[in-house]
Design a protein around this motif. Structure first.
Motif, PDB file in Angstrom:
ATOM      1  N   GLY A 191       7.224  30.029  58.869  1.00 18.79           N
ATOM      2  CA  GLY A 191       8.422  30.750  59.292  1.00 18.79           C
ATOM      3  C   GLY A 191       9.302  31.117  58.111  1.00 18.79           C
ATOM      4  N   VAL A 192       9.420  30.193  57.134  1.00 20.63           N
ATOM      5  CA  VAL A 192      10.174  30.491  55.917  1.00 20.63           C
ATOM      6  C   VAL A 192       9.515  31.659  55.182  1.00 20.63           C
ATOM      7  CG1 VAL A 192      10.891  29.628  53.660  1.00 20.63           C
ATOM      8  CG2 VAL A 192      11.050  28.140  55.668  1.00 20.63           C
ATOM      9  N   GLY A 193       8.189  31.609  55.095  1.00 20.01           N
ATOM     10  CA  GLY A 193       7.462  32.684  54.426  1.00 20.01           C
ATOM     11  C   GLY A 193       7.648  34.024  55.113  1.00 20.01           C
ATOM     12  N   LEU A 194       7.601  34.022  56.452  1.00 18.47           N
ATOM     13  CA  LEU A 194       7.788  35.264  57.199  1.00 18.47           C
ATOM     14  C   LEU A 194       9.190  35.830  56.966  1.00 18.47           C
ATOM     15  CD1 LEU A 194       6.926  37.368  59.300  1.00 18.47           C
ATOM     16  CD2 LEU A 194       7.718  35.792  61.087  1.00 18.47           C
ATOM     17  N   ALA A 195      10.207  34.972  56.999  1.00 22.49           N
ATOM     18  CA  ALA A 195      11.578  35.433  56.787  1.00 22.49           C
ATOM     19  C   ALA A 195      11.743  36.031  55.396  1.00 22.49           C
ATOM     20  CB  ALA A 195      12.550  34.275  57.002  1.00 22.49           C
ATOM     21  N   LEU A 196      11.174  35.378  54.384  1.00 22.51           N
ATOM     22  CA  LEU A 196      11.297  35.890  53.021  1.00 22.51           C
ATOM     23  C   LEU A 196      10.537  37.202  52.843  1.00 22.51           C
ATOM     24  CD1 LEU A 196      10.979  32.576  50.959  1.00 22.51           C
ATOM     25  CD2 LEU A 196      13.026  33.992  51.255  1.00 22.51           C
ATOM     26  N   GLY A 206      11.962  43.049  44.491  1.00 23.17           N
ATOM     27  CA  GLY A 206      11.684  41.632  44.701  1.00 23.17           C
ATOM     28  C   GLY A 206      12.943  40.818  44.951  1.00 23.17           C
ATOM     29  N   LEU A 207      12.751  39.500  45.055  1.00 18.61           N
ATOM     30  CA  LEU A 207      13.843  38.586  45.392  1.00 18.61           C
ATOM     31  C   LEU A 207      14.064  37.577  44.272  1.00 18.61           C
ATOM     32  CD1 LEU A 207      12.790  37.790  49.094  1.00 18.61           C
ATOM     33  CD2 LEU A 207      14.427  39.527  48.315  1.00 18.61           C
ATOM     34  N   THR A 208      15.269  37.058  44.195  1.00 19.13           N
ATOM     35  CA  THR A 208      15.595  36.010  43.235  1.00 19.13           C
ATOM     36  C   THR A 208      16.156  34.810  43.990  1.00 19.13           C
ATOM     37  OG1 THR A 208      17.880  36.752  42.900  1.00 19.13           O
ATOM     38  CG2 THR A 208      16.171  37.741  41.496  1.00 19.13           C
ATOM     39  N   PRO A 209      15.977  33.594  43.481  1.00 11.95           N
ATOM     40  CA  PRO A 209      16.526  32.412  44.158  1.00 11.95           C
ATOM     41  C   PRO A 209      18.040  32.483  44.323  1.00 11.95           C
ATOM     42  CG  PRO A 209      14.979  31.774  42.436  1.00 11.95           C
ATOM     43  CD  PRO A 209      15.213  33.246  42.274  1.00 11.95           C
ATOM     44  N   GLU A 210      18.719  33.120  43.348  1.00 10.60           N
ATOM     45  CA  GLU A 210      20.170  33.221  43.416  1.00 10.60           C
ATOM     46  C   GLU A 210      20.641  34.229  44.463  1.00 10.60           C
ATOM     47  OE1 GLU A 210      18.379  33.795  40.668  1.00 10.60           O
ATOM     48  OE2 GLU A 210      18.632  31.879  39.613  1.00 10.60           O
ATOM     49  N   ASP A 229      18.159  26.163  44.984  1.00  9.17           N
ATOM     50  CA  ASP A 229      17.560  27.273  44.240  1.00  9.17           C
ATOM     51  C   ASP A 229      16.139  26.943  43.807  1.00  9.17           C
ATOM     52  OD1 ASP A 229      19.829  28.740  44.527  1.00  9.17           O
ATOM     53  OD2 ASP A 229      20.539  28.519  42.462  1.00  9.17           O
ATOM     54  N   ALA A 230      15.905  25.690  43.432  1.00 12.22           N
ATOM     55  CA  ALA A 230      14.568  25.285  42.989  1.00 12.22           C
ATOM     56  C   ALA A 230      13.569  25.358  44.143  1.00 12.22           C
ATOM     57  CB  ALA A 230      14.613  23.867  42.415  1.00 12.22           C
ATOM     58  N   GLU A 231      13.978  24.914  45.327  1.00 13.05           N
ATOM     59  CA  GLU A 231      13.094  24.976  46.488  1.00 13.05           C
ATOM     60  C   GLU A 231      12.829  26.425  46.892  1.00 13.05           C
ATOM     61  OE1 GLU A 231      14.156  20.912  48.961  1.00 13.05           O
ATOM     62  OE2 GLU A 231      15.625  22.543  48.951  1.00 13.05           O
ATOM     63  N   THR A 232      13.874  27.245  46.821  1.00 11.35           N
ATOM     64  CA  THR A 232      13.705  28.658  47.155  1.00 11.35           C
ATOM     65  C   THR A 232      12.778  29.345  46.159  1.00 11.35           C
ATOM     66  OG1 THR A 232      15.923  28.741  48.113  1.00 11.35           O
ATOM     67  CG2 THR A 232      14.914  30.835  47.514  1.00 11.35           C
ATOM     68  N   GLU A 233      12.948  29.038  44.880  1.00  9.91           N
ATOM     69  CA  GLU A 233      12.097  29.637  43.843  1.00  9.91           C
ATOM     70  C   GLU A 233      10.639  29.249  44.056  1.00  9.91           C
ATOM     71  OE1 GLU A 233      11.919  30.196  38.988  1.00  9.91           O
ATOM     72  OE2 GLU A 233      13.309  28.742  39.882  1.00  9.91           O
ATOM     73  N   ALA A 234      10.395  28.022  44.493  1.00  9.63           N
ATOM     74  CA  ALA A 234       9.021  27.585  44.734  1.00  9.63           C
ATOM     75  C   ALA A 234       8.381  28.419  45.849  1.00  9.63           C
ATOM     76  CB  ALA A 234       8.997  26.108  45.109  1.00  9.63           C
ATOM     77  N   TYR A 235       9.138  28.670  46.913  1.00 10.01           N
ATOM     78  CA  TYR A 235       8.618  29.520  47.990  1.00 10.01           C
ATOM     79  C   TYR A 235       8.353  30.936  47.489  1.00 10.01           C
ATOM     80  CZ  TYR A 235       9.200  26.440  52.071  1.00 10.01           C
ATOM     81  OH  TYR A 235       9.067  25.431  53.001  1.00 10.01           O
ATOM     82  N   LEU A 236       9.304  31.513  46.769  1.00  8.12           N
ATOM     83  CA  LEU A 236       9.146  32.880  46.282  1.00  8.12           C
ATOM     84  C   LEU A 236       7.956  33.000  45.334  1.00  8.12           C
ATOM     85  CD1 LEU A 236      12.882  33.833  45.591  1.00  8.12           C
ATOM     86  CD2 LEU A 236      11.454  34.561  47.508  1.00  8.12           C
ATOM     87  N   SER A 237       7.775  31.981  44.486  1.00  5.43           N
ATOM     88  CA  SER A 237       6.660  31.998  43.549  1.00  5.43           C
ATOM     89  C   SER A 237       5.330  31.913  44.280  1.00  5.43           C
ATOM     90  CB  SER A 237       6.809  30.838  42.560  1.00  5.43           C
ATOM     91  OG  SER A 237       5.730  30.828  41.641  1.00  5.43           O
ATOM     92  N   ASP A 238       5.240  31.017  45.263  1.00  6.30           N
ATOM     93  CA  ASP A 238       3.995  30.862  46.030  1.00  6.30           C
ATOM     94  C   ASP A 238       3.645  32.138  46.793  1.00  6.30           C
ATOM     95  OD1 ASP A 238       3.766  28.287  45.116  1.00  6.30           O
ATOM     96  OD2 ASP A 238       4.565  27.348  46.938  1.00  6.30           O
ATOM     97  N   LEU A 239       4.671  32.840  47.254  1.00  7.81           N
ATOM     98  CA  LEU A 239       4.457  34.057  48.036  1.00  7.81           C
ATOM     99  C   LEU A 239       4.391  35.307  47.168  1.00  7.81           C
ATOM    100  CD1 LEU A 239       6.998  33.266  50.897  1.00  7.81           C
ATOM    101  CD2 LEU A 239       4.504  33.205  51.089  1.00  7.81           C
ATOM    102  N   ASP A 240       4.538  35.135  45.844  1.00  4.57           N
ATOM    103  CA  ASP A 240       4.517  36.245  44.893  1.00  4.57           C
ATOM    104  C   ASP A 240       5.602  37.276  45.222  1.00  4.57           C
ATOM    105  OD1 ASP A 240       3.605  37.547  42.640  1.00  4.57           O
ATOM    106  OD2 ASP A 240       2.134  38.760  43.740  1.00  4.57           O
TER     107      ASP A 240
END
Length: 271
Positions: A191-196, A206-210, A229-240
Motif C-alpha cells: 500500500g505504501v508502494g502504491l501510494a508513492l 521523481g520524489l525526494t524524502p524531504e 526521512d530515512a524510512e521514506t528514502e528506503a521505500y523510494l530507493s527500492d521502488l526506483d
C-alpha cells in the motif's frame, strides 16, 4: 448581464440555494481544495496508508512548518488538502472530540464516529449566515476493532468511505492510477508502494524524502506511525522513485518559471 447579476446574488449568500439547487460558496470551497498539493490514502488488509506531497516553494522555509499529516489519536491519522488554517481548525476539533470520547466513555473513538462528528461540524458552516464553508478536505484513516477504515470529508459536510482515494491537485489523474492498480488484498508495504507510485505518476522529476510525507496505521498494533526521512528514502530507493540531481534542477527551473509568469501563490493554501 441579467443572468450574471442573478448568479452574483446567490454567490453572496452562503445559506441561499440558487434556482438550480446549488450552493455556490460550497462549490468554490471545493476549488480551494483542488489548489492544495495532493494527498493520497490507501486501505489495505493490514492497515491504512497516508501519503502527501509536502514540497516547499522556497529553500528559506522551514520544512517542519509544512504539516499535511496529523495524528488525531493513537489509532487515527488525518491528511489534508486546501487552506492550511481551515485544516488546522478541523484537526484541533478532531483531537478534542477524540479526547472527549476517551474521558466520557473510557474508550477510543471509532474512525467512522469521528468522521461524522467532523462532517457535522463542517456542515453547520453551510447553513449559518455570516460564515463561509471550510476550504479544505480531509482524509481520516485509522483502525477500529481490528478493521482499517479510510474516509474523506467534503466542504459540503458529506462523509465518504473509500478503499483508496486522492484529494488536492491532480486528483483525477491519481484516482485513475489507483483504480488501475489497487488490490484489496495487498499488504501494508504494498500500500505504501502504491501510494508513492501514484504520487510519482503526477510529479515532475521523481520524489525526494524531504518532499513526501508518509504515515501508516497497521491493524496489528493500531498505532499511528509517521515515517522518518530515512524510512521514506528506503521505500523510494527500492521502488526506483528517487529524484536525481538533474531532475531536481529541472523541477526548480519549472517552478521558477511558473512563479515568474503567474505570481499568484497564496500562502494560505498548501500548494
Amino acid at each position: 448581464m441579467q443572468g450574471q447579476n442573478q448568479q452574483q446574488a446567490y454567490d453572496r449568500g452562503i445559506t441561499i440555494f440558487s434556482p438550480d439547487g446549488r450552493l455556490y460558496q460550497v462549490e468554490y470551497a471545493r476549488e480551494a481544495v483542488k489548489r492544495g498539493t495532493a494527498s493520497i490514502g490507501v486501505r489495505t488488509a493490514d492497515g491504512v496508508v497516508l501519503a502527501v506531497d509536502k514540497r516547499i516553494r522556497s529553500p528559506l522555509m522551514e520544512r517542519d512548518s509544512v504539516e499535511k499529516i496529523h495524528k488525531a489519536d493513537d489509532h487515527i491519522g488525518i491528511a489534508s488538502a486546501g487552506h492550511v488554517a481551515d485544516a488546522r481548525q478541523l484537526i484541533d476539533f478532531s483531537r478534542r472530540q477524540a479526547q472527549v470520547n476517551r474521558l466520557r466513555y473510557d474508550e477510543a473513538i471509532g474512525v467512522e464516529t469521528l468522521t461524522k462528528q467532523v462532517t457535522d461540524h463542517v456542515q453547520q458552516y453551510t447553513q449559518i449566515g455570516g460564515a463561509r464553508p471550510f476550504g479544505v478536505a480531509l482524509m481520516i484513516a485509522g483502525v477500529s476493532d481490528g478493521e482499517p477504515s479510510l474516509y474523506e470529508t467534503d466542504p459540503s459536510g458529506t462523509p465518504y468511505e473509500w478503499k483508496a482515494l486522492a484529494i488536492g491537485a491532480d486528483r483525477g489523474d491519481i484516482r485513475e492510477y489507483l483504480e488501475a492498480n489497487y488490490d484489496e488484498e495487498m499488504t501494508l508495504e504494498a500500500g505504501v508502494g502504491l501510494a508513492l507510485k501514484a504520487l510519482e505518476s503526477v510529479a515532475e522529476g521523481g520524489l525526494t524524502p524531504e518532499g513526501v510525507g508518509i504515515a501508516t496505521i497497521p491493524v496489528e498494533d493500531a498505532e499511528f506511525h509517521e515515517l522518518t526521512d530515512a524510512e521514506t528514502e528506503a521505500y523510494l530507493s527500492d521502488l526506483d522513485l528517487l529524484a536525481t540531481d538533474e531532475d531536481d534542477a529541472t523541477a526548480d527551473d519549472d517552478t521558477d518559471t511558473t512563479a515568474d509568469e503567474g505570481d499568484t501563490d497564496d500562502d494560505s493554501v498548501d500548494e
